[in-house]
Scaffold this motif. Sequence first.
Motif, PDB file in Angstrom:
ATOM      1  N   VAL A  35       0.803  -1.430   0.284  1.00 12.82           N
ATOM      2  CA  VAL A  35       0.035   0.192   0.073  1.00 12.82           C
ATOM      3  C   VAL A  35       1.341   1.823  -0.516  1.00 12.82           C
ATOM      4  N   GLY A  36       2.197   0.996   0.243  1.00 10.47           N
ATOM      5  CA  GLY A  36       2.519   2.352   0.166  1.00 10.47           C
ATOM      6  C   GLY A  36       2.984   3.508   1.304  1.00 10.47           C
ATOM      7  N   PRO A  37       3.870   4.019   1.402  1.00  9.89           N
ATOM      8  CA  PRO A  37       3.769   4.505   2.489  1.00  9.89           C
ATOM      9  C   PRO A  37       2.759   5.409   2.483  1.00  9.89           C
ATOM     10  N   SER A  38       1.694   6.262   1.880  1.00  9.93           N
ATOM     11  CA  SER A  38       0.823   7.025   1.534  1.00  9.93           C
ATOM     12  C   SER A  38      -0.596   6.398   0.899  1.00  9.93           C
ATOM     13  N   GLY A  39       0.100   5.062   1.148  1.00 14.65           N
ATOM     14  CA  GLY A  39      -1.431   4.198   0.416  1.00 14.65           C
ATOM     15  C   GLY A  39      -1.835   4.338  -1.150  1.00 14.65           C
ATOM     16  N   GLY A  40      -0.349   4.733  -1.602  1.00 16.25           N
ATOM     17  CA  GLY A  40      -0.371   4.590  -2.879  1.00 16.25           C
ATOM     18  C   GLY A  40      -0.182   3.660  -3.648  1.00 16.25           C
ATOM     19  N   GLY A  41      -0.289   2.539  -3.689  1.00 12.30           N
ATOM     20  CA  GLY A  41       0.467   1.272  -4.127  1.00 12.30           C
ATOM     21  C   GLY A  41      -1.037   0.916  -5.260  1.00 12.30           C
ATOM     22  N   ALA A  42       0.300  -0.349  -5.387  1.00 18.24           N
ATOM     23  CA  ALA A  42      -1.082  -1.084  -6.591  1.00 18.24           C
ATOM     24  C   ALA A  42      -1.881  -1.641  -6.201  1.00 18.24           C
ATOM     25  N   ALA A  43      -3.560  -1.903  -6.878  1.00 14.96           N
ATOM     26  CA  ALA A  43      -4.591  -2.301  -5.766  1.00 14.96           C
ATOM     27  C   ALA A  43      -4.372  -3.471  -6.765  1.00 14.96           C
ATOM     28  N   ILE A  44      -5.069  -4.417  -5.888  1.00 10.34           N
ATOM     29  CA  ILE A  44      -5.461  -5.679  -5.986  1.00 10.34           C
ATOM     30  C   ILE A  44      -6.441  -6.003  -6.625  1.00 10.34           C
ATOM     31  N   PRO A  45      -7.039  -6.148  -8.012  1.00  4.62           N
ATOM     32  CA  PRO A  45      -8.241  -6.328  -8.664  1.00  4.62           C
ATOM     33  C   PRO A  45      -8.715  -6.784  -7.676  1.00  4.62           C
ATOM     34  N   SER A  46     -10.356  -6.082  -8.245  1.00  2.99           N
ATOM     35  CA  SER A  46     -11.553  -6.243  -7.562  1.00  2.99           C
ATOM     36  C   SER A  46     -11.619  -7.764  -7.668  1.00  2.99           C
ATOM     37  N   ASP A  47     -11.175  -8.640  -8.604  1.00  2.00           N
ATOM     38  CA  ASP A  47     -11.755 -10.409  -8.423  1.00  2.00           C
ATOM     39  C   ASP A  47     -11.259 -11.254  -7.111  1.00  2.00           C
ATOM     40  N   PHE A  48     -10.183 -10.271  -6.864  1.00  2.00           N
ATOM     41  CA  PHE A  48      -8.970 -11.057  -5.555  1.00  2.00           C
ATOM     42  C   PHE A  48      -9.596 -10.526  -4.424  1.00  2.00           C
ATOM     43  N   GLN A  49     -10.295  -9.720  -4.242  1.00  2.00           N
ATOM     44  CA  GLN A  49     -10.917  -9.105  -2.825  1.00  2.00           C
ATOM     45  C   GLN A  49     -11.214  -9.589  -2.028  1.00  2.00           C
ATOM     46  N   GLY A  50     -11.869 -11.110  -1.783  1.00  2.00           N
ATOM     47  CA  GLY A  50     -12.130 -12.042  -0.732  1.00  2.00           C
ATOM     48  C   GLY A  50     -10.866 -12.922  -1.234  1.00  2.00           C
ATOM     49  N   LEU A  51      -9.634 -12.437  -1.245  1.00  2.00           N
ATOM     50  CA  LEU A  51      -9.209 -13.588  -0.562  1.00  2.00           C
ATOM     51  C   LEU A  51      -7.891 -13.143   0.390  1.00  2.00           C
ATOM     52  N   PHE A  52      -7.552 -14.413   0.829  1.00  2.00           N
ATOM     53  CA  PHE A  52      -6.548 -13.776   2.353  1.00  2.00           C
ATOM     54  C   PHE A  52      -5.287 -12.920   2.218  1.00  2.00           C
TER      55      PHE A  52
END
Length: 89
Positions: A35-52
């Motif tokens: 998520v990076g220090p300012s929260g600006g990392g690459a987001a996980i695709p929505s299809d994988f949001q339910g994964l641990f």
Amino acid sequence: MCFFDNRGTADQPNVYIEVGIACAFDVPTIVSEYVGPSGGGAAIPSDFQGLFRIQYVTYQQLFRTLYFGLPNFILKNRGRWTEKRRKRR
């Protein structure tokens, strides 16, 4: 067990294809989300949001989370994984 880290993978969609394959074969999967220090990392695709997944800012934080949390994660999910394996046989 598979472990995926999305840090530095913004231009490498093959990582997400590999995550999808692991899920399709019911392989226990952990996705770490930078998520990076300012929260600006690459987001996980929505299809994988339910994964641990584990969100982290530094690798030190990620390693600490894994070191202290991985044994409990394995114990908690072991029965689910072995049950799925038995059903496939």
